[in-house]
Write an enzyme that holds these catalytic residues in place. Structure first.
Site, mmCIF file in Angstrom:
data_model
loop_
_atom_site.group_PDB
_atom_site.id
_atom_site.type_symbol
_atom_site.label_atom_id
_atom_site.label_comp_id
_atom_site.label_asym_id
_atom_site.label_seq_id
_atom_site.Cartn_x
_atom_site.Cartn_y
_atom_site.Cartn_z
ATOM 1 N N THR A 173 4.805 -5.848 4.096
ATOM 2 C CA THR A 173 4.721 -6.959 3.141
ATOM 3 C C THR A 173 5.764 -7.999 3.529
ATOM 4 O OG1 THR A 173 4.215 -5.307 1.466
ATOM 5 C CG2 THR A 173 4.742 -7.537 0.687
ATOM 6 N N ASP A 183 13.403 2.112 1.960
ATOM 7 C CA ASP A 183 12.583 2.157 3.186
ATOM 8 C C ASP A 183 13.427 1.788 4.404
ATOM 9 O OD1 ASP A 183 12.781 -0.502 2.255
ATOM 10 O OD2 ASP A 183 10.780 -1.056 2.952
ATOM 11 N N ARG A 184 14.296 0.813 4.242
ATOM 12 C CA ARG A 184 15.156 0.398 5.355
ATOM 13 C C ARG A 184 16.154 1.506 5.694
ATOM 14 N NH1 ARG A 184 17.586 -5.323 3.985
ATOM 15 N NH2 ARG A 184 17.991 -5.297 6.229
ATOM 16 N N ARG A 240 0.838 -1.199 0.000
ATOM 17 C CA ARG A 240 0.000 0.000 0.000
ATOM 18 C C ARG A 240 0.870 1.245 0.000
ATOM 19 N NH1 ARG A 240 -3.416 -0.875 5.360
ATOM 20 N NH2 ARG A 240 -1.338 -1.242 6.164
ATOM 21 N N ASP A 285 10.234 -3.774 10.843
ATOM 22 C CA ASP A 285 9.119 -3.268 10.046
ATOM 23 C C ASP A 285 8.298 -4.448 9.548
ATOM 24 O OD1 ASP A 285 7.413 -2.316 8.076
ATOM 25 O OD2 ASP A 285 8.854 -0.898 7.255
ATOM 26 N N LYS A 308 1.365 4.876 1.936
ATOM 27 C CA LYS A 308 1.042 5.623 3.145
ATOM 28 C C LYS A 308 1.553 7.047 2.956
ATOM 29 C CE LYS A 308 2.575 2.006 4.179
ATOM 30 N NZ LYS A 308 2.706 0.781 3.350
#
Ligand SMILES: Nc1ncnc2c1ncn2[C@@H]1O[C@H](COP(=O)(O)OP(=O)(O)O)[C@@H](O)[C@H]1O
Ligand SMILES: CC(C)(COP(=O)(O)O)[C@@H](O)C(=O)NCCC(=O)O
Ligand SMILES: [K+]
Length: 244
Positions: free
Chosen positions: A120, A96-97, A11, A117, A13
């Site tokens: 997914t 993202d990491r 998704r 986290d 965000k």
């Protein structure tokens, strides 16, 4: 005022920030990207910057249409980050990491930090007290586990998340719920225990779509914040502006 956007594999965000304060957060699907961002910008016309981290299949081009209205920054591995990257393949480290690691470094200075986290995928990222990013682990997330049991077998149904009755599942459905949910919890507790053997002290930040579900089930006490990635995106952007 800035609009931060996190494109995950499931998704999208987004949050609007005024300084360090979150004004509003949104969750939407990939096919709604442009329409939703338009709406957010209509509601918050004072947004001057649009800041994106994407590990999904949405590239920088998708955001260029907003460039005539505000400054767009699409984070990449080439940006400045507040940690020393010790990953052997820094070019393939998920953005993202990197943002999570940056947020942990900036928000919790001079201590060992583990960021988990549960999205997914479950990602584990460890940054030591000297701000060295060491790496971590990638494993299938909760929904991915339910889906892969169904997709790669002939007889297992596709189930949705349900609290297992017991770890001894006494039916196909209960065996799957036990395997997925208990396995998920045991894995995370197991990793945390393993890190504890090597690092006597560290803080744990738990985030992602399954963070709230997980938080109350782990035996280890942790700090759960499902908005941590977007908060980190805002802080890392500020860091970039100050250090570029
Ligand atoms: N409405 C929803 N749609 C999809 N996944 C959801 C939803 N609500 C909770 N989840 C959970 O969130 C996880 C995905 O987390 P998320 O942080 O959105 O992933 P990503 O950042 O990888 O896109 C899934 O494992 C699923 O169990
Ligand atoms: C591991 C991930 C797929 C996690 O994605 P997410 O669950 O947040 O959607 C993403 O961080 C990624 O594509 N990483 C690249 C490989 C790496 O980090 O080494
Ligand atoms: K993740």
């Amino acid at each position: 005022m800035i609009l931060t956007v996190d494109v995950g594999n499931t998704r999208i965000k987004a949050s609007v920030f005024e300084g360090n304060t979150t004004l509003e957060s949104f969750v939407f699907e990939k096919n709604e990207l442009e329409k939703k961002i338009e709406k957010i910008l209509e509601k918050y016309p004072k947004c001057s910057d649009l800041v994106v981290a994407s590990v999904g299949n949405i590239e920088k081009q998708s955001f260029l249409t907003f460039e005539n209205r505000l400054k767009v920054h699409f984070f990449t591995q080439e940006d400045v980050f507040p940690f020393h990257n010790k990953y052997a393949t820094p070019k393939t480290l998920g953005i993202d990491r990197m943002i999570l690691a940056a947020g942990a470094t900036l928000q919790f200075p001079k201590q060992n930090r583990l960021v988990i986290d549960a999205g997914t995928c479950i990602t584990y990222d460890f940054i030591d007290e000297n701000d060295n990013y060491l790496g971590g682990a990638i494993s299938p997330g909760l929904r991915l586990r339910y889906e892969s049991l169904h997709n790669f077998t002939a007889r297992l149904p596709l189930l949705t998340l349900e609290e297992p009755d017991s770890y001894v599942g006494n039916s196909t459905a209960q065996a799957i719920h036990s395997g997925v949910v208990n396995g998920f919890v045991y894995e995370i507790d197991g990793f945390i225990d393993e890190y504890r053997k090597e690092f006597s002290n560290f803080i744990i930040i738990l985030t992602g779509g399954d963070a709230d579900f997980l938080a109350k089930r782990l035996k280890n006490t942790i700090f759960a914040n499902s908005n941590f990635l977007l908060e980190s995106l805002s802080q890392t952007y500020q860091y970039k502006i100050d250090n570029d």
